[in-house]
Design a protein around this motif. Structure first.
Motif, PDB file in Angstrom:
ATOM      1  N   ALA A 189      13.727  -1.902   4.236  1.00 35.91           N
ATOM      2  CA  ALA A 189      15.535  -1.063   4.526  1.00 35.91           C
ATOM      3  C   ALA A 189      16.129  -2.546   5.539  1.00 35.91           C
ATOM      4  O   ALA A 189      17.072  -2.466   5.473  1.00 35.91           O
ATOM      5  N   ARG A 190      15.720  -2.924   6.256  1.00 38.00           N
ATOM      6  CA  ARG A 190      15.551  -4.260   7.212  1.00 38.00           C
ATOM      7  C   ARG A 190      16.520  -4.741   6.902  1.00 38.00           C
ATOM      8  O   ARG A 190      17.628  -5.359   6.948  1.00 38.00           O
ATOM      9  N   LEU A 191      15.675  -5.505   5.713  1.00 38.72           N
ATOM     10  CA  LEU A 191      15.781  -6.706   4.628  1.00 38.72           C
ATOM     11  C   LEU A 191      17.445  -6.169   3.866  1.00 38.72           C
ATOM     12  O   LEU A 191      17.610  -7.139   2.979  1.00 38.72           O
ATOM     13  N   LEU A 192      17.212  -4.845   4.272  1.00 35.39           N
ATOM     14  CA  LEU A 192      18.885  -4.784   3.084  1.00 35.39           C
ATOM     15  C   LEU A 192      18.633  -4.398   1.661  1.00 35.39           C
ATOM     16  O   LEU A 192      19.456  -4.402   1.095  1.00 35.39           O
ATOM     17  N   ASP A 193      17.019  -4.760   0.845  1.00 34.05           N
ATOM     18  CA  ASP A 193      16.565  -4.654  -0.455  1.00 34.05           C
ATOM     19  C   ASP A 193      16.272  -2.888  -0.303  1.00 34.05           C
ATOM     20  O   ASP A 193      15.570  -2.189  -0.758  1.00 34.05           O
ATOM     21  N   GLY A 194      17.400  -1.944  -1.156  1.00 34.98           N
ATOM     22  CA  GLY A 194      16.817  -0.525  -1.465  1.00 34.98           C
ATOM     23  C   GLY A 194      15.763  -0.674  -1.699  1.00 34.98           C
ATOM     24  O   GLY A 194      15.467   0.729  -2.243  1.00 34.98           O
ATOM     25  N   ASP A 195      16.075  -1.329  -3.356  1.00 37.72           N
ATOM     26  CA  ASP A 195      15.265  -0.810  -4.535  1.00 37.72           C
ATOM     27  C   ASP A 195      13.819  -1.182  -3.921  1.00 37.72           C
ATOM     28  O   ASP A 195      12.810  -0.470  -4.746  1.00 37.72           O
ATOM     29  N   HIS A 196      13.801  -2.024  -3.518  1.00 38.44           N
ATOM     30  CA  HIS A 196      12.294  -2.871  -3.194  1.00 38.44           C
ATOM     31  C   HIS A 196      12.039  -1.750  -2.710  1.00 38.44           C
ATOM     32  O   HIS A 196      10.319  -1.329  -2.107  1.00 38.44           O
ATOM     33  N   ALA A 197      12.322  -1.052  -0.750  1.00 38.05           N
ATOM     34  CA  ALA A 197      12.314  -0.509   0.399  1.00 38.05           C
ATOM     35  C   ALA A 197      12.052   1.150  -1.188  1.00 38.05           C
ATOM     36  O   ALA A 197      10.982   1.563  -1.181  1.00 38.05           O
ATOM     37  N   TYR A 198      12.572   1.163  -1.912  1.00 36.06           N
ATOM     38  CA  TYR A 198      12.004   2.576  -2.730  1.00 36.06           C
ATOM     39  C   TYR A 198      10.570   2.331  -3.546  1.00 36.06           C
ATOM     40  O   TYR A 198      10.156   3.338  -3.337  1.00 36.06           O
ATOM     41  N   ARG A 199      11.049   1.044  -4.237  1.00 37.63           N
ATOM     42  CA  ARG A 199       9.230   0.680  -4.832  1.00 37.63           C
ATOM     43  C   ARG A 199       8.031   1.438  -3.766  1.00 37.63           C
ATOM     44  O   ARG A 199       7.623   1.910  -4.837  1.00 37.63           O
ATOM     45  N   LEU A 200       8.848   0.990  -2.813  1.00 38.56           N
ATOM     46  CA  LEU A 200       7.135   1.175  -1.450  1.00 38.56           C
ATOM     47  C   LEU A 200       7.059   2.192  -1.510  1.00 38.56           C
ATOM     48  O   LEU A 200       6.217   3.013  -1.170  1.00 38.56           O
ATOM     49  N   VAL A 201       7.963   3.311  -1.205  1.00 37.87           N
ATOM     50  CA  VAL A 201       8.532   4.651  -1.116  1.00 37.87           C
ATOM     51  C   VAL A 201       7.251   5.310  -2.650  1.00 37.87           C
ATOM     52  O   VAL A 201       6.872   6.135  -1.979  1.00 37.87           O
ATOM     53  N   ARG A 202       7.572   5.271  -3.527  1.00 36.98           N
ATOM     54  CA  ARG A 202       7.019   5.205  -4.564  1.00 36.98           C
ATOM     55  C   ARG A 202       5.409   4.920  -4.998  1.00 36.98           C
ATOM     56  O   ARG A 202       4.503   5.821  -4.702  1.00 36.98           O
ATOM     57  N   GLU A 203       4.787   3.872  -4.036  1.00 35.75           N
ATOM     58  CA  GLU A 203       3.970   3.519  -3.781  1.00 35.75           C
ATOM     59  C   GLU A 203       3.051   4.473  -3.033  1.00 35.75           C
ATOM     60  O   GLU A 203       2.201   5.227  -3.140  1.00 35.75           O
ATOM     61  N   LEU A 204       3.455   4.435  -2.015  1.00 38.14           N
ATOM     62  CA  LEU A 204       3.712   5.592  -0.824  1.00 38.14           C
ATOM     63  C   LEU A 204       2.778   6.934  -0.995  1.00 38.14           C
ATOM     64  O   LEU A 204       1.792   7.434  -1.110  1.00 38.14           O
ATOM     65  N   LEU A 205       3.350   7.816  -2.232  1.00 39.81           N
ATOM     66  CA  LEU A 205       3.602   9.109  -2.376  1.00 39.81           C
ATOM     67  C   LEU A 205       2.442   8.911  -3.636  1.00 39.81           C
ATOM     68  O   LEU A 205       3.205   9.654  -4.891  1.00 39.81           O
ATOM     69  N   HIS A 206       1.934   8.399  -3.882  1.00 39.64           N
ATOM     70  CA  HIS A 206       0.673   7.641  -5.044  1.00 39.64           C
ATOM     71  C   HIS A 206      -0.369   8.904  -4.962  1.00 39.64           C
ATOM     72  O   HIS A 206      -1.198   9.020  -3.696  1.00 39.64           O
ATOM     73  N   TYR A 207      -0.276   9.690  -5.714  1.00 42.41           N
ATOM     74  CA  TYR A 207      -1.009  10.263  -5.904  1.00 42.41           C
ATOM     75  C   TYR A 207      -3.319   9.806  -5.462  1.00 42.41           C
ATOM     76  O   TYR A 207      -3.203   9.173  -6.726  1.00 42.41           O
ATOM     77  N   THR A 208      -3.903  10.853  -4.159  1.00 42.36           N
ATOM     78  CA  THR A 208      -4.849   9.719  -3.911  1.00 42.36           C
ATOM     79  C   THR A 208      -5.838  10.935  -3.537  1.00 42.36           C
ATOM     80  O   THR A 208      -5.505  11.603  -3.614  1.00 42.36           O
ATOM     81  N   GLU A 209      -7.315  10.386  -4.196  1.00 42.57           N
ATOM     82  CA  GLU A 209      -7.855  11.772  -4.371  1.00 42.57           C
ATOM     83  C   GLU A 209      -9.383  11.407  -4.064  1.00 42.57           C
ATOM     84  O   GLU A 209      -9.174   9.647  -3.963  1.00 42.57           O
ATOM     85  N   GLY A 210     -10.282  11.346  -2.546  1.00 45.37           N
ATOM     86  CA  GLY A 210     -10.915  10.998  -2.240  1.00 45.37           C
ATOM     87  C   GLY A 210     -11.072  10.146  -0.440  1.00 45.37           C
ATOM     88  O   GLY A 210     -10.201  10.294  -0.985  1.00 45.37           O
ATOM     89  N   THR A 211     -11.871  10.236   0.121  1.00 44.16           N
ATOM     90  CA  THR A 211     -12.130   9.290   1.086  1.00 44.16           C
ATOM     91  C   THR A 211     -12.702   7.642   0.952  1.00 44.16           C
ATOM     92  O   THR A 211     -12.047   6.492   2.225  1.00 44.16           O
ATOM     93  N   GLY A 212     -13.052   7.222  -0.033  1.00 41.98           N
ATOM     94  CA  GLY A 212     -12.986   5.854  -0.001  1.00 41.98           C
ATOM     95  C   GLY A 212     -12.309   5.245  -0.211  1.00 41.98           C
ATOM     96  O   GLY A 212     -10.509   5.889  -0.496  1.00 41.98           O
ATOM     97  N   GLY A 213     -12.169   3.687  -0.819  1.00 40.11           N
ATOM     98  CA  GLY A 213     -11.122   2.881  -1.200  1.00 40.11           C
ATOM     99  C   GLY A 213     -11.444   2.021  -0.733  1.00 40.11           C
ATOM    100  O   GLY A 213     -11.918   1.793   0.713  1.00 40.11           O
ATOM    101  N   SER A 214     -10.280   0.623  -0.760  1.00 44.13           N
ATOM    102  CA  SER A 214     -10.271  -0.312   0.064  1.00 44.13           C
ATOM    103  C   SER A 214      -8.941  -0.565   0.436  1.00 44.13           C
ATOM    104  O   SER A 214      -7.747   0.646   0.514  1.00 44.13           O
TER     105      SER A 214
END
Length: 564
Positions: free
Chosen positions: A408-433
């Motif tokens: 967002a500070r880099l003024l790239d809204g489309d890249h920021a939005y791509r990360l919003v979608r990645e942050l909102l990725h459905y996840t189950e369990g407590t394991g993972g990398s």
């Protein structure tokens, strides 16, 4: 057991004997039994209906201060009627659901209202929702990023009161931090390290002598936290608060002055120095973590010195100390751009052991700092962008949240939005990398396991896509993604004491209002020419933007309209 009942009302209260960070909870503690009895008695006297009414009123007086709405091209969206976890699954599979995105944004505000109230402790790594007997990372305050991240959305999303617990706790930390500075380093001022807790622990943490320097010996936690004191003043203009906060900034600066040493070229550097939780390869290819003058160290110090000088100027005090800081700032080891165009993380151009490491701490100056901007430091701005491109979008939940703010500070809204979608990725369990972050079915952030800081960083990042005010101007829609074509926000806050509401159509600002709380001069940066009613405003074209300046009056609201 309850039998043959039509209604059951249970009254539950909890309390501890905790009576302050500097009190023994046994010898000097509160009477937790008396506290719970009093709470129950009062609650029973009021009754369920009145309690619920008061609870809703108490919550809504904070929550209803701002709204965020995106026009859904699929209206009515069939996903909107699904249970939230099923809706999240569909979104993770690629479904368009702007209502889910605004729900997630407001969920972050809900969590902050619920977990960080004046008079109580600040939100820790799990907020108030830890379910384990021994919580992950002990539900501590990890102050090399996570604790600060918890309060990123507070001021901008109109929840300044939820910032207060952290601001109060910083005061506690300075008390223990002075002892640590004196006993560990024979230095003035106060210092705090990688981790702290309810007792305001400030000394280095060491895991019984087996602690890795990448986290055990990091001494910039207190310096970073002082930014929150200054930010609260920038948003509120509260001089009484600043008068109380200034000694804390000054004391942190005094420690830093004692800690800095000159290098072989006369630059002031930190030594030893680490970049939180990351390592590099030395000339033999071996992993190392201790260097000199890491970029994060130097960026935090420049930020601390600048904020302390500005605070002293705002209070018209301490001119001599301001001169000292100004002189020392000129001698600080400057930011370096590596031969490959990235911002250099270390004193030398060392190679990381993990080029896609979740921490990108050397971009502190991009966010939450302000020393890398497209308008004043384009070379550093481009280097920060190159750094993120090479680092990649992977990471834990909180890491993705920080990256949203950076893009967002880099003024790239489309890249920021791509990360919003990645942050909102459905996840189950407590394991993972460490690259497996996302969102659990109940919308908690998946580190994994659960850490609440990712929720707060996500909300802050989405706000940063809509408004930025860190450069002495208010930039409207600075990083609006193409997919957010039409929308509206009300009640966003900006530094300088301004509250804004605005709408946009076809990705362009349409109209809005700006309320001046303090009567400061206002500079608006917009993606098109605007007209402001009720004042004489000067507008100039500046590259791809328009800058409109006017002197506002205290407690007056102005109307903004696009002149296209």
């Amino acid at each position: 057991h309850v039998k043959n009942a039509t209604e059951v009302v249970l009254y539950i209260a909890a309390a501890t004997s905790f009576n302050g960070f500097d009190k023994c909870p046994d010898k000097d503690g509160k009477d937790e039994q008396a506290l719970t009895n009093a709470i129950i008695s009062k609650a029973v006297a009021l009754g369920y209906t009145e309690l619920r009414k008061r609870h809703i009123a108490d919550y809504k007086k904070y929550f209803d201060r701002m709204t965020f709405t995106l026009t859904d091209p699929l209206s009515p969206n069939p996903n909107a009627i699904l249970p939230a976890d099923e809706r999240l699954k569909g979104y993770s599979a690629g479904a368009a659901d702007p209502g889910l995105e605004t729900l997630y944004f407001q969920y972050g505000r809900y969590l902050l209202i619920s977990a960080s109230r004046p008079g109580g402790p600040p939100a820790n790594l799990q907020g108030i929702w830890n379910k384990e007997l021994h919580a992950p990372w002990s539900s501590n305050f990890t102050i090399n990023i996570n604790t600060e991240m918890n309060c990123w959305p507070a001021e901008v999303t109109n929840l300044a009161e939820m910032h207060q617990p952290l601001l109060d706790w910083i005061g506690n930390l300075t008390v223990t931090g002075k002892v640590t500075a004196s006993q560990f380093y024979h230095a003035r001022g106060w210092v705090a390290h990688h981790n702290s807790d309810l007792w305001a622990m400030s000394n280095p943490v060491g895991d019984k002598g087996y602690g890795d320097p990448v986290w055990a010996n990091w001494y910039m936690g207190g310096n970073w936290l002082t930014r929150h004191l200054w930010e609260h003043y920038l948003f509120t203009g509260d001089k009484a608060f600043l008068r109380n906060a200034y000694p804390l900034l000054k004391s942190a600066a005094e420690f830093t002055l004692d800690w800095l040493v000159p290098d072989q070229n006369g630059f002031l550097v930190t030594a030893p120095s680490t970049s939180p939780e990351n390592k590099f390869k030395d000339s033999t290819g071996a992993q190392q973590s201790v260097s000199v003058a890491t970029t994060m160290d130097m960026s935090i110090i420049r930020d601390l010195f600048a904020n302390t000088m500005d605070a002293a100027a705002a209070l018209n005090t301490d001119a001599g100390f301001r001169d000292t800081l100004l002189d020392k700032t000129k001698k600080l080891w400057p930011l370096q751009v590596a031969p490959d165009g990235r911002l250099q993380e270390w004193y030398r151009d060392f190679k990381e052991t993990d080029p896609e490491h979740r921490h990108v701490s050397h971009l502190y100056g991009l966010y939450p700092g302000k020393e890398m901007t497209p308008f004043k430091t384009p070379e550093l701005f481009d280097a920060a962008k190159k750094t993120l491109e090479v680092r990649g979008d992977g990471g834990t939940g909180w890491s993705k949240g920080w990256k949203i703010n950076w893009w967002a500070r880099l003024l790239d809204g489309d890249h920021a939005y791509r990360l919003v979608r990645e942050l909102l990725h459905y996840t189950e369990g407590t394991g993972g990398s460490v690259t497996g972050g996302g969102t659990y079915p109940n919308f908690f952030d998946a580190h994994p396991p659960f850490q609440i800081d990712g929720n707060f960083a996500g909300t802050a990042g989405m706000a940063e896509m809509l408004i930025q005010s860190h450069l002495g101007e208010i930039h409207l829609l600075p990083a609006l993604p193409g997919t957010w074509k039409n929308g509206e926000v009300t009640g966003l806050k900006a530094r300088g004491g301004f509250e804004l509401s605005f709408t946009w159509l076809a990705n362009k600002l349409a109209s809005g209002t700006i309320r001046s709380v303090l009567g400061n001069t206002c500079i608006l940066r917009t993606n098109g020419p605007i007209v402001i009613s009720g004042t004489t405003a000067k507008s100039i074209s500046s590259g791809d933007y328009y800058l409109t300046t006017f002197k506002s009056k205290k407690n007056k609201t102005y109307t903004i309209k696009s002149s296209l």
